[in-house]
Write a protein that holds these residues in place. Structure first.
Motif, PDB file in Angstrom:
ATOM      1  N   SER A   1      -5.831   8.151   5.205  1.00  0.00           N
ATOM      2  CA  SER A   1      -6.880   7.275   5.742  1.00  0.00           C
ATOM      3  C   SER A   1      -6.555   5.816   5.444  1.00  0.00           C
ATOM      4  N   GLU A   2      -5.896   5.567   4.324  1.00  0.00           N
ATOM      5  CA  GLU A   2      -5.498   4.198   3.978  1.00  0.00           C
ATOM      6  C   GLU A   2      -4.536   3.626   5.017  1.00  0.00           C
ATOM      7  N   HIS A   3      -3.574   4.438   5.421  1.00  0.00           N
ATOM      8  CA  HIS A   3      -2.607   4.010   6.424  1.00  0.00           C
ATOM      9  C   HIS A   3      -3.314   3.733   7.748  1.00  0.00           C
ATOM     10  N   ALA A   4      -4.126   4.667   8.208  1.00  0.00           N
ATOM     11  CA  ALA A   4      -4.832   4.508   9.487  1.00  0.00           C
ATOM     12  C   ALA A   4      -5.726   3.272   9.480  1.00  0.00           C
ATOM     13  N   GLN A   5      -6.430   3.075   8.398  1.00  0.00           N
ATOM     14  CA  GLN A   5      -7.337   1.935   8.302  1.00  0.00           C
ATOM     15  C   GLN A   5      -6.561   0.618   8.320  1.00  0.00           C
ATOM     16  N   THR A   6      -5.447   0.557   7.616  1.00  0.00           N
ATOM     17  CA  THR A   6      -4.662  -0.668   7.542  1.00  0.00           C
ATOM     18  C   THR A   6      -3.984  -0.964   8.880  1.00  0.00           C
ATOM     19  N   VAL A   7      -3.477   0.059   9.563  1.00  0.00           N
ATOM     20  CA  VAL A   7      -2.864  -0.134  10.879  1.00  0.00           C
ATOM     21  C   VAL A   7      -3.910  -0.650  11.871  1.00  0.00           C
ATOM     22  N   ALA A   8      -5.126  -0.148  11.782  1.00  0.00           N
ATOM     23  CA  ALA A   8      -6.186  -0.582  12.697  1.00  0.00           C
ATOM     24  C   ALA A   8      -6.500  -2.072  12.548  1.00  0.00           C
ATOM     25  N   GLU A   9      -6.232  -2.626  11.375  1.00  0.00           N
ATOM     26  CA  GLU A   9      -6.525  -4.040  11.117  1.00  0.00           C
ATOM     27  C   GLU A   9      -5.737  -4.991  12.020  1.00  0.00           C
ATOM     28  N   VAL A  10      -4.573  -4.577  12.493  1.00  0.00           N
ATOM     29  CA  VAL A  10      -3.751  -5.486  13.308  1.00  0.00           C
ATOM     30  C   VAL A  10      -3.645  -5.067  14.769  1.00  0.00           C
TER      31      VAL A  10
ATOM     32  N   LEU B   1       0.829  -1.198   0.000  1.00  0.00           N
ATOM     33  CA  LEU B   1       0.000   0.000   0.000  1.00  0.00           C
ATOM     34  C   LEU B   1       0.869   1.255   0.000  1.00  0.00           C
ATOM     35  N   ALA B   2       1.926   1.253   0.802  1.00  0.00           N
ATOM     36  CA  ALA B   2       2.838   2.408   0.853  1.00  0.00           C
ATOM     37  C   ALA B   2       3.431   2.678  -0.527  1.00  0.00           C
ATOM     38  N   ALA B   3       3.675   1.618  -1.286  1.00  0.00           N
ATOM     39  CA  ALA B   3       4.275   1.756  -2.617  1.00  0.00           C
ATOM     40  C   ALA B   3       3.391   2.551  -3.575  1.00  0.00           C
ATOM     41  N   GLN B   4       2.127   2.693  -3.246  1.00  0.00           N
ATOM     42  CA  GLN B   4       1.205   3.436  -4.105  1.00  0.00           C
ATOM     43  C   GLN B   4       1.257   4.941  -3.844  1.00  0.00           C
ATOM     44  N   PHE B   5       2.006   5.356  -2.826  1.00  0.00           N
ATOM     45  CA  PHE B   5       2.069   6.769  -2.464  1.00  0.00           C
ATOM     46  C   PHE B   5       3.258   7.453  -3.116  1.00  0.00           C
ATOM     47  N   GLN B   6       3.047   8.716  -3.459  1.00  0.00           N
ATOM     48  CA  GLN B   6       4.081   9.513  -4.109  1.00  0.00           C
ATOM     49  C   GLN B   6       5.322   9.586  -3.227  1.00  0.00           C
ATOM     50  N   GLY B   7       6.477   9.429  -3.841  1.00  0.00           N
ATOM     51  CA  GLY B   7       7.745   9.564  -3.143  1.00  0.00           C
ATOM     52  C   GLY B   7       8.252   8.300  -2.484  1.00  0.00           C
ATOM     53  N   TYR B   8       7.472   7.225  -2.525  1.00  0.00           N
ATOM     54  CA  TYR B   8       7.882   5.963  -1.907  1.00  0.00           C
ATOM     55  C   TYR B   8       9.138   5.442  -2.590  1.00  0.00           C
TER      56      TYR B   8
END
Length: 118
Positions: A79-88, A38-45
């Protein structure tokens, strides 16, 4: 170039450490691959490295690299990061540790060093 402008243009490392509850390592392994993708989809990764626990430990560290502070901050605030972190959250012991570094600090930070700094 001012120091603050230079800092905003430096490559950034975001190191995130988590301790996984016993018996949930496989679930975490699948999740950490997902969040790195998911991080790879963000600019500058610029990439990620996953450091798995040593024998007798359940501590994982994931290192994310971004080209600027702004891009790293955008990933972390998304929001993608927050949502994914909440999963674990249910399989993590304690709180995660997050360290953001740039410039020479990446090479010389000795916060977790096990041997004395020269």
């Amino acid at each position: 170039m001012s120091e603050s402008t230079n800092q905003s243009n430096e490559q950034v490392v975001v190191a995130v450490s988590r301790t996984v509850k016993a018996g949930h390592e496989a679930e975490y392994e699948a999740w950490v691959s997902k969040i790195a993708g998911l991080a790879a989809q963000f600019q500058g990764y610029m990439g990620a490295n996953i450091f798995r626990p040593s024998a007798g430990s359940r501590g994982y560290t994931t290192i994310y690299r971004f080209d600027t502070h702004a891009h790293a901050a955008a990933w972390q605030a998304s929001s993608e990061h927050a949502q994914t972190v909440a999963e674990v959250a249910h399989i993590i012991e304690g709180h995660e540790s997050r360290n953001i570094m740039s410039g020479l600090e990446v090479w010389f930070d000795q916060t977790n060093a096990t041997s004395p700094t020269p």
